[in-house]
Write an enzyme that holds these catalytic residues in place. Sequence first.
Site, PDB file in Angstrom:
ATOM      1  N   ASP A   1      -7.051  30.836 -56.205  1.00 31.66           N
ATOM      2  CA  ASP A   1      -6.808  29.541 -55.577  1.00 31.66           C
ATOM      3  C   ASP A   1      -8.032  28.636 -55.703  1.00 31.66           C
ATOM      4  O   ASP A   1      -9.125  28.985 -55.279  1.00 31.66           O
ATOM      5  CB  ASP A   1      -6.472  29.743 -54.094  1.00 31.66           C
ATOM      6  CG  ASP A   1      -5.673  28.592 -53.516  1.00 31.66           C
ATOM      7  OD1 ASP A   1      -6.058  27.429 -53.766  1.00 31.66           O
ATOM      8  OD2 ASP A   1      -4.676  28.857 -52.835  1.00 31.66           O
TER       9      ASP A   1
ATOM     10  N   SER B   1       1.545  25.835 -48.342  1.00 32.00           N
ATOM     11  CA  SER B   1       0.220  25.307 -48.040  1.00 32.00           C
ATOM     12  C   SER B   1       0.155  24.856 -46.578  1.00 32.00           C
ATOM     13  O   SER B   1       0.503  25.631 -45.692  1.00 32.00           O
ATOM     14  CB  SER B   1      -0.128  24.185 -49.022  1.00 32.00           C
ATOM     15  OG  SER B   1      -1.509  23.910 -49.001  1.00 32.00           O
ATOM     16  N   GLN B   2      -0.255  23.597 -46.288  1.00 31.18           N
ATOM     17  CA  GLN B   2      -0.398  23.209 -44.889  1.00 31.18           C
ATOM     18  C   GLN B   2       0.928  23.265 -44.139  1.00 31.18           C
ATOM     19  O   GLN B   2       0.965  23.416 -42.909  1.00 31.18           O
ATOM     20  CB  GLN B   2      -1.029  21.823 -44.761  1.00 31.18           C
ATOM     21  CG  GLN B   2      -0.130  20.649 -45.059  1.00 31.18           C
ATOM     22  CD  GLN B   2      -0.823  19.298 -44.851  1.00 31.18           C
ATOM     23  OE1 GLN B   2      -2.042  19.197 -44.766  1.00 31.18           O
ATOM     24  NE2 GLN B   2      -0.035  18.237 -44.773  1.00 31.18           N
TER      25      GLN B   2
ATOM     26  N   MET C   1       0.334  19.428 -48.548  1.00 20.42           N
ATOM     27  CA  MET C   1      -0.389  18.168 -48.684  1.00 20.42           C
ATOM     28  C   MET C   1      -0.116  17.522 -50.040  1.00 20.42           C
ATOM     29  O   MET C   1      -0.166  18.183 -51.082  1.00 20.42           O
ATOM     30  CB  MET C   1      -1.892  18.429 -48.528  1.00 20.42           C
ATOM     31  CG  MET C   1      -2.781  17.225 -48.697  1.00 20.42           C
ATOM     32  SD  MET C   1      -4.543  17.643 -48.469  1.00 20.42           S
ATOM     33  CE  MET C   1      -4.896  18.533 -49.982  1.00 20.42           C
TER      34      MET C   1
ATOM     35  N   HIS D   1      -3.320  27.889 -56.697  1.00 24.07           N
ATOM     36  CA  HIS D   1      -2.612  27.473 -55.492  1.00 24.07           C
ATOM     37  C   HIS D   1      -1.145  27.139 -55.761  1.00 24.07           C
ATOM     38  O   HIS D   1      -0.827  26.271 -56.580  1.00 24.07           O
ATOM     39  CB  HIS D   1      -3.323  26.257 -54.897  1.00 24.07           C
ATOM     40  CG  HIS D   1      -2.894  25.928 -53.498  1.00 24.07           C
ATOM     41  ND1 HIS D   1      -3.052  26.790 -52.441  1.00 24.07           N
ATOM     42  CD2 HIS D   1      -2.301  24.812 -52.987  1.00 24.07           C
ATOM     43  CE1 HIS D   1      -2.590  26.234 -51.326  1.00 24.07           C
ATOM     44  NE2 HIS D   1      -2.129  25.036 -51.639  1.00 24.07           N
TER      45      HIS D   1
END
Length: 306
Positions: free
Chosen positions: A232, A114-115, A40, A288
Amino acid sequence: MKYFGAFSYSTVFYILYSLSTAECERKDSQFTPIVMWHGMGDSCCFDFSLGSIKKKLNESMPGIYVHSIKMGSNEIEDVENGFFMHPNKQIEKACEMVRNDDRLVGGFNAIGFSQGAQFLRALVQRCDGIQVKNLISIGGQHQGVYGLPNCASLDHKLCDYIRKLLNHAAYLEAVQNFLVQATYWHNPLKEDEYKKGSTFLSDINNEVNINQTYIDRLMSLEKFVMIKFEKDSMVQPIESEWFGFYKPGQSEIVDKLQDTKIYLDNRLGLQDMEMSNKLSFLSVDGDHLKFDWGWFIENILEPYLR
């Protein structure tokens, strides 16, 4: 025309060219190609993110082919589509991209950030005619998220708006169709509403119906590697990066994967994958997507990519 022995110079040139081409092809093919998908607020090719990763991969494995998925005609569109193009549509487009890439025909390793990690998992499960060897999830949220504690590079007003919208209206059809993050918003206080309203995550997790193809295609992986970031500040709960999540009905106690319904009911074949030593759980003591390249070489590149 002059001759070299029994051959003309043109013939000798052709032979040398063919040998050099074959050598280049050999060098290109000695490493399995890689497909990457960004997270993202990022793009396929920014110099400070996946562009840098691609460069480092090429330095570490000269000649390797890396396909970094881009949704749109340029990097700005790619970033925007990470927020506003429904994952189902993105996965359809990505499926077409990789199937039409001749250099991926023999199979590839997949790295999702991530996503992008759950999107690549959906690609494995849904895309017919591709061969993924190792699926590497870097900070992916495989049971979704419940909270946006830090929106990183996002404008704070937009971040606050998204958070409020998801808390109150995530499963409305209009919101599901409008905002990518709503499609993997997992409210543990409203499990039934989540399963019925989610237009992406509850499907790829086989939480409403069992799609045997999803199970078979995950089982076809050599390894499914999940990397969790212990500090994170972006993902809630962090355990989602290892396929865990909040125990249903509350948002404090977190179940590890092996205690979740998805695992206990074997809804994705994850029990079988673990018994076959196909699941790997790694962790990084950082925020993250913050990792050292030396750590990546030792823990990801050497065992799974080289």
